[in-house]
Design a protein around this motif. Structure first.
Motif, PDB file in Angstrom:
ATOM      1  N   PHE A 176       4.904  -2.185  10.419  1.00 45.23           N
ATOM      2  CA  PHE A 176       5.093  -3.184   9.377  1.00 45.23           C
ATOM      3  C   PHE A 176       6.533  -3.215   8.878  1.00 45.23           C
ATOM      4  N   ALA A 177       7.227  -2.085   8.960  1.00 45.07           N
ATOM      5  CA  ALA A 177       8.650  -2.078   8.621  1.00 45.07           C
ATOM      6  C   ALA A 177       9.426  -2.954   9.591  1.00 45.07           C
ATOM      7  N   PHE A 178       9.055  -2.913  10.868  1.00 47.87           N
ATOM      8  CA  PHE A 178       9.700  -3.753  11.873  1.00 47.87           C
ATOM      9  C   PHE A 178       9.542  -5.233  11.535  1.00 47.87           C
ATOM     10  N   LYS A 179       8.379  -5.607  10.983  1.00 51.40           N
ATOM     11  CA  LYS A 179       8.110  -6.997  10.636  1.00 51.40           C
ATOM     12  C   LYS A 179       8.608  -7.372   9.246  1.00 51.40           C
ATOM     13  N   GLY A 180       9.085  -6.395   8.470  1.00 53.03           N
ATOM     14  CA  GLY A 180       9.605  -6.689   7.141  1.00 53.03           C
ATOM     15  C   GLY A 180       8.540  -6.884   6.082  1.00 53.03           C
ATOM     16  N   TYR A 181       7.323  -6.366   6.322  1.00 54.47           N
ATOM     17  CA  TYR A 181       6.252  -6.437   5.315  1.00 54.47           C
ATOM     18  C   TYR A 181       6.393  -5.229   4.394  1.00 54.47           C
ATOM     19  N   TRP A 182       7.381  -5.280   3.504  1.00 54.66           N
ATOM     20  CA  TRP A 182       7.749  -4.074   2.788  1.00 54.66           C
ATOM     21  C   TRP A 182       6.702  -3.630   1.779  1.00 54.66           C
ATOM     22  N   LEU A 183       6.000  -4.553   1.166  1.00 58.51           N
ATOM     23  CA  LEU A 183       4.942  -4.145   0.258  1.00 58.51           C
ATOM     24  C   LEU A 183       3.806  -3.471   1.028  1.00 58.51           C
ATOM     25  N   THR A 184       3.520  -3.978   2.223  1.00 58.25           N
ATOM     26  CA  THR A 184       2.495  -3.361   3.061  1.00 58.25           C
ATOM     27  C   THR A 184       2.972  -2.016   3.606  1.00 58.25           C
ATOM     28  N   VAL A 185       4.270  -1.885   3.862  1.00 59.32           N
ATOM     29  CA  VAL A 185       4.835  -0.581   4.232  1.00 59.32           C
ATOM     30  C   VAL A 185       4.581   0.424   3.114  1.00 59.32           C
ATOM     31  N   LEU A 186       4.856  -0.004   1.883  1.00 61.15           N
ATOM     32  CA  LEU A 186       4.608   0.867   0.735  1.00 61.15           C
ATOM     33  C   LEU A 186       3.136   1.229   0.634  1.00 61.15           C
ATOM     34  N   LEU A 187       2.276   0.240   0.876  1.00 65.60           N
ATOM     35  CA  LEU A 187       0.837   0.472   0.826  1.00 65.60           C
ATOM     36  C   LEU A 187       0.416   1.533   1.825  1.00 65.60           C
ATOM     37  N   TYR A 188       0.817   1.364   3.089  1.00 67.20           N
ATOM     38  CA  TYR A 188       0.384   2.291   4.132  1.00 67.20           C
ATOM     39  C   TYR A 188       1.053   3.655   3.991  1.00 67.20           C
ATOM     40  N   ALA A 189       2.275   3.688   3.465  1.00 69.59           N
ATOM     41  CA  ALA A 189       2.903   4.979   3.177  1.00 69.59           C
ATOM     42  C   ALA A 189       2.116   5.708   2.091  1.00 69.59           C
ATOM     43  N   GLY A 190       1.652   4.941   1.088  1.00 71.45           N
ATOM     44  CA  GLY A 190       0.831   5.535   0.041  1.00 71.45           C
ATOM     45  C   GLY A 190      -0.529   5.971   0.544  1.00 71.45           C
ATOM     46  N   PHE A 191      -1.028   5.269   1.582  1.00 64.47           N
ATOM     47  CA  PHE A 191      -2.319   5.642   2.152  1.00 64.47           C
ATOM     48  C   PHE A 191      -2.289   7.028   2.793  1.00 64.47           C
ATOM     49  N   ILE A 192      -1.122   7.493   3.225  1.00 66.48           N
ATOM     50  CA  ILE A 192      -1.041   8.794   3.898  1.00 66.48           C
ATOM     51  C   ILE A 192      -1.448   9.926   2.952  1.00 66.48           C
ATOM     52  N   PRO A 193      -0.788  10.087   1.790  1.00 62.10           N
ATOM     53  CA  PRO A 193      -1.263  11.137   0.874  1.00 62.10           C
ATOM     54  C   PRO A 193      -2.648  10.840   0.302  1.00 62.10           C
ATOM     55  N   MET A 194      -3.005   9.556   0.175  1.00 61.01           N
ATOM     56  CA  MET A 194      -4.347   9.226  -0.308  1.00 61.01           C
ATOM     57  C   MET A 194      -5.412   9.651   0.703  1.00 61.01           C
ATOM     58  N   SER A 195      -5.077   9.566   1.996  1.00 59.80           N
ATOM     59  CA  SER A 195      -6.023  10.016   3.024  1.00 59.80           C
ATOM     60  C   SER A 195      -6.202  11.527   2.971  1.00 59.80           C
ATOM     61  N   VAL A 196      -5.104  12.238   2.721  1.00 62.83           N
ATOM     62  CA  VAL A 196      -5.199  13.695   2.556  1.00 62.83           C
ATOM     63  C   VAL A 196      -6.059  14.023   1.335  1.00 62.83           C
TER      64      VAL A 196
END
Length: 212
Positions: A176-196
């Protein structure tokens, strides 16, 4: 599909900008619903499934407009699986006839599922490379097939779903960073610790019984 996107064009207008890229209203609403969904999943609350249904449909429109056809198609599958998962959490049963509860998957079944996922990945990537204009067909394909595994495990309340989501989210951040979906990048980055955190929360929910 172009006609539908044209009809929904107001949702594709920028709400604000982040890192030089516009954040659309569509992405913003999908972001909020997706965060709410994961919080519900961590707490084993059935509300997460209707939230998953709506956010998946919104992300389908977003990804299709960005030519991420694998991810877009996955969102339609997610919408169907959200209905299935909703029913599973309400009425699903284990092989012993008990109502579903948080549990572990047998190792051999997990290895079989991982094997099928690794087999499907290059096949879908090849299809996207040959028959679509996806800019990153194999990177697009991996989170697509891995997410199907994660969604199945989540629907059946297997704790291992959270480990799958960690991997999916790491790859998705780059995509998503490649596509410039920066809010979605933030979302999925946040999903990493949330998954833990989800893994740890479900660990506290585990009941002692044979895995299955």
């Amino acid at each position: 599909m172009d006609a539908l996107l044209a009809w929904l064009s107001p949702l594709l207008l920028p709400a604000f900008e982040a890192f030089g890229s516009p954040i659309t209203w569509l992405e913003l609403v999908a972001f909020v619903l997706a965060v709410w969904m994961v919080i519900c999943n961590m707490r084993v609350q059935v509300l997460g499934w209707p939230l998953a249904l709506v956010s998946s449909l919104l992300y389908f429109l977003l990804f299709w407009s960005g030519k991420l056809y694998g991810e877009a198609s996955l969102q339609l599958v997610f919408a169907v699986l959200a209905l299935w998962g909703w029913l599973q959490w309400l009425r699903g049963r284990t092989k012993d006839g008990e109502a579903l509860f948080v549990r572990r998957l047998e190792q051999r079944h997990l290895l079989q599922a991982l094997g099928l996922t690794l087999l499907a990945w290059p096949l879908l990537g090849l299809y996207l490379a040959r028959y679509t204009d996806s800019p990153l067909p194999y990177w697009d394909a991996f989170p697509t097939v891995a997410s199907l595994l994660g969604q199945y495990l989540l629907g059946r309340k297997y704790q291992e779903n959270w480990g799958v989501w960690v991997v999916v989210n790491v790859v998705s951040v780059a995509l998503f960073a490649f596509k410039g979906y920066w809010l979605t990048v933030l979302l999925y980055a946040g999903f990493i610790p949330m998954s833990v955190a989800g893994w740890r929360a479900w660990s506290r929910e585990l009941r002692t019984q044979p895995a299955g």
